[in-house]
Design an enzyme around this catalytic site. Structure first.
Site, mmCIF file in Angstrom:
data_model
loop_
_atom_site.group_PDB
_atom_site.id
_atom_site.type_symbol
_atom_site.label_atom_id
_atom_site.label_comp_id
_atom_site.label_asym_id
_atom_site.label_seq_id
_atom_site.Cartn_x
_atom_site.Cartn_y
_atom_site.Cartn_z
ATOM 1 N N HIS A 206 -1.557 -1.096 -4.151
ATOM 2 C CA HIS A 206 -2.804 -0.595 -3.557
ATOM 3 C C HIS A 206 -2.661 0.903 -3.290
ATOM 4 C CE1 HIS A 206 -6.475 -1.193 -1.070
ATOM 5 N NE2 HIS A 206 -5.938 -0.341 -0.207
ATOM 6 N N SER B 9 0.843 -1.192 0.000
ATOM 7 C CA SER B 9 0.000 0.000 0.000
ATOM 8 C C SER B 9 0.877 1.240 0.000
ATOM 9 C CB SER B 9 -0.901 0.001 1.235
ATOM 10 O OG SER B 9 -1.534 1.262 1.333
ATOM 11 N N ASP C 274 -4.565 4.240 -1.625
ATOM 12 C CA ASP C 274 -5.616 4.650 -0.699
ATOM 13 C C ASP C 274 -5.988 6.110 -0.884
ATOM 14 O OD1 ASP C 274 -6.114 2.315 1.011
ATOM 15 O OD2 ASP C 274 -3.989 2.535 1.526
ATOM 16 N N MET D 270 -12.563 -4.877 5.307
ATOM 17 C CA MET D 270 -11.602 -4.064 6.069
ATOM 18 C C MET D 270 -11.291 -4.743 7.394
ATOM 19 S SD MET D 270 -10.668 -1.486 4.234
ATOM 20 C CE MET D 270 -9.627 -0.778 5.515
ATOM 21 N N GLY E 101 -3.464 -3.824 9.091
ATOM 22 C CA GLY E 101 -2.842 -4.660 10.119
ATOM 23 C C GLY E 101 -2.404 -6.023 9.625
HETATM 24 C C1 DX5 Z 1 -6.279 1.976 5.870
HETATM 25 C C2 DX5 Z 1 -5.899 1.773 4.418
HETATM 26 C C3 DX5 Z 1 -4.862 0.726 4.243
HETATM 27 C C4 DX5 Z 1 -3.523 1.041 4.859
HETATM 28 C C5 DX5 Z 1 -3.060 -0.220 5.540
HETATM 29 O O1 DX5 Z 1 -7.313 2.902 5.947
HETATM 30 O O2 DX5 Z 1 -7.041 1.397 3.664
HETATM 31 O O3 DX5 Z 1 -4.715 0.348 2.888
HETATM 32 O O4 DX5 Z 1 -2.542 1.418 3.930
HETATM 33 O O5 DX5 Z 1 -1.920 0.061 6.300
HETATM 34 P P1 DX5 Z 1 -1.245 -1.007 7.252
HETATM 35 O O6 DX5 Z 1 -0.874 -2.192 6.407
HETATM 36 O O7 DX5 Z 1 -0.071 -0.282 7.786
HETATM 37 O O8 DX5 Z 1 -2.248 -1.379 8.312
HETATM 38 ZN ZN ZN Z 2 -6.740 0.503 1.567
#
Ligand code: DX5
Ligand code: ZN
Length: 223
Positions: A36, A11, A38, A142, A182
């Site tokens: 990915h 991400s 965001d 999620m 996570g």
């Molecule tokens: C959270 C985002 C995720 C985020 C995950 O709102 O949608 O894509 O990047 O980050 P990590 O892997 O650090 O939990």
């Molecule tokens: Zn995301």
């Protein structure tokens, strides 16, 4: 999209934004085939990230599959810009507001030849997604409350993931199952067991200096 083979998606939220092109190359060199992105609007979620211009900039530097996660209201108003920016998949939230409708937006995404995804916040039941499941290519369960990277995996979302897999497999549906938030080498296998094949990894992929190693470790944990 192959919904069986496990794939790790770094991400971009966890990358160093002062050198995005280098970070995109780092992900590619580390073996990533899907990235990915965001998008946060400061309204649907309590954070602001980036918009279509970032997606277009990333597109200029890679052929990777771009998985765009819209955490925004009025995605239908902005959708054409993300299509034009070069997204391969656009995921929208079932809880968000739309000028037209969620269904119209999903159909517009697919109509443009992209994959369409639907995301559920941790508190949202699978039931809310049922009317749309034959209109999507990907269901994003999620595993944190969206808005920020670096949060802890919510294991209580796993029964919903398993139910989504069961529903797909018993109704002849085809969506892939993605988890986001996570995801580390200790939590990815739990999500794998409950049916996920797409694993979004921010902190756990871009975080370590040796991204090749972190990607290999994550892939091994779900193999
Ligand atoms: C959270 C985002 C995720 C985020 C995950 O709102 O949608 O894509 O990047 O980050 P990590 O892997 O650090 O939990
Ligand atoms: Zn995301």
């Amino acid at each position: 999209m192959n919904c069986q083979t496990p794939v790790i998606l770094p991400s971009l939220l966890a990358a160093d934004w002062s050198r995005v092109a280098d970070e995109v190359k780092r992900a590619e060199s580390a073996g990533a085939t899907m990235l990915h992105l965001d998008v946060m609007d400061g309204s649907f979620v309590d954070n602001i990230s980036f918009g279509p211009q970032m997606v277009a900039s990333v597109r200029k530097h890679t052929q990777m599959y771009l998985d765009v996660h819209l955490m925004i209201h009025r995605a239908d108003h902005y959708i054409e810009r993300f299509i034009k920016a070069g997204a391969n998949n656009i995921t929208i939230h079932v809880e968000a507001g739309y000028d037209t409708s969620l269904l119209h937006t999903l159909r517009r995404i697919r109509g443009a030849g992209l994959h369409a995804g639907l995301a559920l916040n941790p508190a949202t039941p699978l039931q809310d997604a049922l009317p749309y499941l034959d209109e999507i290519d990907l269901l994003l369960v999620m595993t944190v409350v969206p808005g920020f990277g670096g949060q802890s995996f919510m294991e209580e979302t796993m029964p919903k993931l398993a139910a989504a897999r069961h529903h797909r497999d018993t109704h002849g549906l085809k969506y892939c199952l993605e988890v986001d938030g996570g995801i580390y080498t200790n939590t990815a296998p739990i999500a794998r067991q409950h049916g996920a094949n797409l694993f979004v990894c921010g902190t756990s992929s871009f975080g370590p200096a040796d991204m090749g190693q972190s990607m290999r470790d994550l892939a091994a944990s779900v193999a």
